[in-house]
Write a protein that holds these residues in place. Structure first.
Motif, PDB file in Angstrom:
ATOM      1  N   PHE A 110     -13.338 -10.667   0.045  1.00  0.00           N
ATOM      2  CA  PHE A 110     -12.105 -11.238  -0.498  1.00  0.00           C
ATOM      3  C   PHE A 110     -10.896 -10.461   0.010  1.00  0.00           C
ATOM      4  O   PHE A 110      -9.900 -11.036   0.440  1.00  0.00           O
ATOM      5  N   GLY A 111     -10.982  -9.146  -0.015  1.00  0.00           N
ATOM      6  CA  GLY A 111      -9.873  -8.309   0.435  1.00  0.00           C
ATOM      7  C   GLY A 111      -9.521  -8.563   1.894  1.00  0.00           C
ATOM      8  O   GLY A 111      -8.341  -8.634   2.265  1.00  0.00           O
ATOM      9  N   THR A 112     -10.537  -8.712   2.726  1.00  0.00           N
ATOM     10  CA  THR A 112     -10.305  -8.994   4.147  1.00  0.00           C
ATOM     11  C   THR A 112      -9.622 -10.339   4.319  1.00  0.00           C
ATOM     12  O   THR A 112      -8.701 -10.491   5.123  1.00  0.00           O
ATOM     13  N   ARG A 113     -10.037 -11.311   3.534  1.00  0.00           N
ATOM     14  CA  ARG A 113      -9.408 -12.633   3.610  1.00  0.00           C
ATOM     15  C   ARG A 113      -7.938 -12.560   3.184  1.00  0.00           C
ATOM     16  O   ARG A 113      -7.080 -13.175   3.801  1.00  0.00           O
ATOM     17  N   LEU A 114      -7.675 -11.787   2.136  1.00  0.00           N
ATOM     18  CA  LEU A 114      -6.285 -11.615   1.694  1.00  0.00           C
ATOM     19  C   LEU A 114      -5.443 -10.974   2.800  1.00  0.00           C
ATOM     20  O   LEU A 114      -4.341 -11.438   3.105  1.00  0.00           O
ATOM     21  N   ARG A 115      -5.977  -9.905   3.383  1.00  0.00           N
ATOM     22  CA  ARG A 115      -5.229  -9.188   4.422  1.00  0.00           C
ATOM     23  C   ARG A 115      -4.933 -10.107   5.603  1.00  0.00           C
ATOM     24  O   ARG A 115      -3.803 -10.165   6.093  1.00  0.00           O
ATOM     25  N   LYS A 116      -5.934 -10.864   6.046  1.00  0.00           N
ATOM     26  CA  LYS A 116      -5.726 -11.761   7.192  1.00  0.00           C
ATOM     27  C   LYS A 116      -4.669 -12.827   6.884  1.00  0.00           C
ATOM     28  O   LYS A 116      -3.822 -13.123   7.724  1.00  0.00           O
ATOM     29  N   GLN A 117      -4.722 -13.391   5.681  1.00  0.00           N
ATOM     30  CA  GLN A 117      -3.743 -14.416   5.308  1.00  0.00           C
ATOM     31  C   GLN A 117      -2.341 -13.813   5.213  1.00  0.00           C
ATOM     32  O   GLN A 117      -1.360 -14.422   5.633  1.00  0.00           O
ATOM     33  N   ARG A 118      -2.259 -12.607   4.663  1.00  0.00           N
ATOM     34  CA  ARG A 118      -0.962 -11.932   4.541  1.00  0.00           C
ATOM     35  C   ARG A 118      -0.385 -11.656   5.927  1.00  0.00           C
ATOM     36  O   ARG A 118       0.802 -11.901   6.179  1.00  0.00           O
ATOM     37  N   GLU A 119      -1.222 -11.190   6.824  1.00  0.00           N
ATOM     38  CA  GLU A 119      -0.763 -10.890   8.174  1.00  0.00           C
ATOM     39  C   GLU A 119      -0.337 -12.160   8.913  1.00  0.00           C
ATOM     40  O   GLU A 119       0.631 -12.131   9.678  1.00  0.00           O
ATOM     41  N   LYS A 120      -1.033 -13.282   8.670  1.00  0.00           N
ATOM     42  CA  LYS A 120      -0.638 -14.556   9.288  1.00  0.00           C
ATOM     43  C   LYS A 120       0.779 -14.944   8.865  1.00  0.00           C
ATOM     44  O   LYS A 120       1.537 -15.493   9.642  1.00  0.00           O
TER      45      LYS A 120
END
Length: 128
Positions: free
Chosen positions: A3-13
């Motif tokens: 979940f954390g990785t998904r959050l980080r990727k979306q935030r970076e996008k």
């Protein structure tokens, strides 16, 4: 992917900092950072806000096989995501979607009636 990785990727996008996301959600930056590093779990109430902020579906944020640890906490009481809560969230989203579609249909009918009235008043068709 966690979940954390998904959050980080979306935030970076979205080219947002952790601080910006935290401010938009109304949480401390450290709290949001803990979510991204999978250090702590988050309350379900933030899931919809995160999906909206990142302009993705809730499902895109949830990793496969999400499972709560019942021996360490009562997920329903704390509002933590687990399989059972995810099913409830999905059901509520479907109900909300149906309600929104119905409201949009009613609004469309109302607007069409207004256009018809306008056409009668001005004496020419609005639509081409």
């Amino acid at each position: 992917m966690t979940f954390g990785t998904r959050l980080r990727k979306q935030r970076e996008k979205k080219r947002l900092s952790q601080k910006e996301v935290a401010e938009l959600l109304g949480v401390w930056q450290a709290t949001y950072c803990n979510w991204e590093t999978d250090t702590t779990s988050f309350q379900v109430k933030y899931l919809l806000r995160l999906a909206e902020l990142f302009d993705v579906s809730v499902i895109e944020l949830i990793p496969e096989g999400v499972n709560a640890k019942p021996e360490t906490f009562n997920a329903k009481q704390k509002g933590i995501i687990d399989k059972e809560n995810l099913d409830d969230i999905y059901s509520n989203l479907l109900k909300s979607k149906d309600e929104i579609i119905q409201l949009l249909k009613e609004e469309n009918k109302r607007l069409k009636a207004n256009i018809t009235q306008l056409e009668e008043v001005i004496g020419i068709p609005y639509r081409t």
